[in-house]
Design a protein around this motif. Structure first.
Motif, PDB file in Angstrom:
ATOM      1  N   PHE A  18      -4.193   1.319 -10.072  1.00 48.68           N
ATOM      2  CA  PHE A  18      -5.240   1.780  -9.174  1.00 48.68           C
ATOM      3  C   PHE A  18      -5.190   3.298  -9.038  1.00 48.68           C
ATOM      4  O   PHE A  18      -4.293   3.854  -8.408  1.00 48.68           O
ATOM      5  CB  PHE A  18      -5.135   1.129  -7.794  1.00 48.68           C
ATOM      6  N   VAL A  19      -6.156   3.970  -9.679  1.00 49.98           N
ATOM      7  CA  VAL A  19      -6.305   5.416  -9.551  1.00 49.98           C
ATOM      8  C   VAL A  19      -7.306   5.659  -8.435  1.00 49.98           C
ATOM      9  O   VAL A  19      -8.488   5.354  -8.563  1.00 49.98           O
ATOM     10  CB  VAL A  19      -6.772   6.065 -10.876  1.00 49.98           C
ATOM     11  N   ASP A  20      -6.821   6.191  -7.346  1.00 45.66           N
ATOM     12  CA  ASP A  20      -7.659   6.490  -6.195  1.00 45.66           C
ATOM     13  C   ASP A  20      -8.487   7.743  -6.451  1.00 45.66           C
ATOM     14  O   ASP A  20      -9.681   7.784  -6.173  1.00 45.66           O
ATOM     15  CB  ASP A  20      -6.763   6.671  -4.962  1.00 45.66           C
ATOM     16  N   LEU A  34      -3.949  10.636  -7.718  1.00 45.29           N
ATOM     17  CA  LEU A  34      -3.505   9.876  -6.553  1.00 45.29           C
ATOM     18  C   LEU A  34      -3.640   8.408  -6.920  1.00 45.29           C
ATOM     19  O   LEU A  34      -4.733   7.941  -7.259  1.00 45.29           O
ATOM     20  CB  LEU A  34      -4.364  10.216  -5.328  1.00 45.29           C
ATOM     21  N   ILE A  35      -2.528   7.704  -6.893  1.00 50.36           N
ATOM     22  CA  ILE A  35      -2.528   6.287  -7.256  1.00 50.36           C
ATOM     23  C   ILE A  35      -1.998   5.463  -6.094  1.00 50.36           C
ATOM     24  O   ILE A  35      -1.376   5.994  -5.170  1.00 50.36           O
ATOM     25  CB  ILE A  35      -1.653   6.004  -8.504  1.00 50.36           C
ATOM     26  N   ALA A  39      -6.696   3.156 -16.897  1.00 60.34           N
ATOM     27  CA  ALA A  39      -5.858   2.679 -15.793  1.00 60.34           C
ATOM     28  C   ALA A  39      -6.396   1.361 -15.246  1.00 60.34           C
ATOM     29  O   ALA A  39      -5.625   0.422 -15.001  1.00 60.34           O
ATOM     30  CB  ALA A  39      -5.804   3.731 -14.693  1.00 60.34           C
ATOM     31  N   GLN A  40      -7.693   1.296 -15.079  1.00 56.63           N
ATOM     32  CA  GLN A  40      -8.303   0.077 -14.542  1.00 56.63           C
ATOM     33  C   GLN A  40      -8.008  -1.119 -15.453  1.00 56.63           C
ATOM     34  O   GLN A  40      -7.669  -2.195 -14.965  1.00 56.63           O
ATOM     35  CB  GLN A  40      -9.809   0.286 -14.394  1.00 56.63           C
ATOM     36  N   LYS A  41      -8.083  -0.918 -16.767  1.00 57.92           N
ATOM     37  CA  LYS A  41      -7.781  -2.000 -17.715  1.00 57.92           C
ATOM     38  C   LYS A  41      -6.336  -2.464 -17.592  1.00 57.92           C
ATOM     39  O   LYS A  41      -6.017  -3.614 -17.861  1.00 57.92           O
ATOM     40  CB  LYS A  41      -8.036  -1.537 -19.152  1.00 57.92           C
ATOM     41  N   LYS A  51       0.884  -1.178   0.000  1.00 60.78           N
ATOM     42  CA  LYS A  51       0.000   0.000   0.000  1.00 60.78           C
ATOM     43  C   LYS A  51       0.915   1.220   0.000  1.00 60.78           C
ATOM     44  O   LYS A  51       1.400   1.656   1.031  1.00 60.78           O
ATOM     45  CB  LYS A  51      -0.902  -0.006   1.232  1.00 60.78           C
ATOM     46  N   VAL A  52       1.186   1.720  -1.211  1.00 60.18           N
ATOM     47  CA  VAL A  52       2.044   2.891  -1.380  1.00 60.18           C
ATOM     48  C   VAL A  52       1.280   3.899  -2.233  1.00 60.18           C
ATOM     49  O   VAL A  52       1.067   3.666  -3.435  1.00 60.18           O
ATOM     50  CB  VAL A  52       3.384   2.526  -2.072  1.00 60.18           C
ATOM     51  N   HIS A  53       0.851   4.987  -1.613  1.00 59.77           N
ATOM     52  CA  HIS A  53       0.139   6.035  -2.351  1.00 59.77           C
ATOM     53  C   HIS A  53       1.136   7.049  -2.898  1.00 59.77           C
ATOM     54  O   HIS A  53       2.070   7.455  -2.201  1.00 59.77           O
ATOM     55  CB  HIS A  53      -0.863   6.749  -1.438  1.00 59.77           C
TER      56      HIS A  53
END
Length: 145
Positions: A44-46, A58-59, A38-40, A5-7
């Motif tokens: 993970f785009v927050d 923010l990813i 990005a999802q494809k 978990k690295v934002h």
């Protein structure tokens, strides 16, 4: 199985800071496309938002992802898509330069709020002012080459 978990807060601008993304409708279309793309690609785009000449994203990094690779995928594909769909009058390009800073768990909500309020934020401050603040705040050095 690794748990990571690295934002990262990413910021990049249009080439030469040309305000190509000059309507809220166009910006929403571009941000939604970047998120879907990005999802494809399992990025993970927050949170994503920006203004007429730049994008904040923010990813959360995946276990085998690099910042450089993610940006290459997001920026390259989105500029291709913008041009293919003729969403801007002139050829669209993103600047090569970008900012990337880590975000601690305790600052994720604050970073989301900052990104969410870009429209309002840039009524008071230009991207150039924001750019200079980032350089100073995060201790980046500008190299003349």
């Amino acid at each position: 199985m690794p748990f990571v978990k690295v934002h990262i807060h990413l910021v990049w601008s249009t080439k030469n800071r040309v305000p190509h993304l000059n309507s809220k409708e166009l910006r929403l279309k571009v941000w939604n496309h970047i998120r879907e793309n990005a999802q494809k690609k399992e990025i993970f785009v927050d949170f994503i938002n920006g203004y007429s000449d730049h994008c904040h994203c923010l990813i959360s990094l995946g276990v085998d992802q690099t910042i450089q690779n993610i940006l290459q995928l997001l920026k390259g594909e989105s500029s291709f898509w913008i041009n293919k769909n003729k969403l801007t009058k002139e050829k669209f390009e993103w600047q090569d330069e970008y900012f990337a800073v880590s975000v601690s768990k305790s600052m994720v909500d604050k970073t989301r709020d900052y990104i969410k309020n870009q429209e309002e934020h840039h009524l008071k401050k230009t991207f150039q002012d924001e750019y200079e603040e980032f350089i100073s705040k995060y201790g980046f050095e500008k190299f003349k080459g």
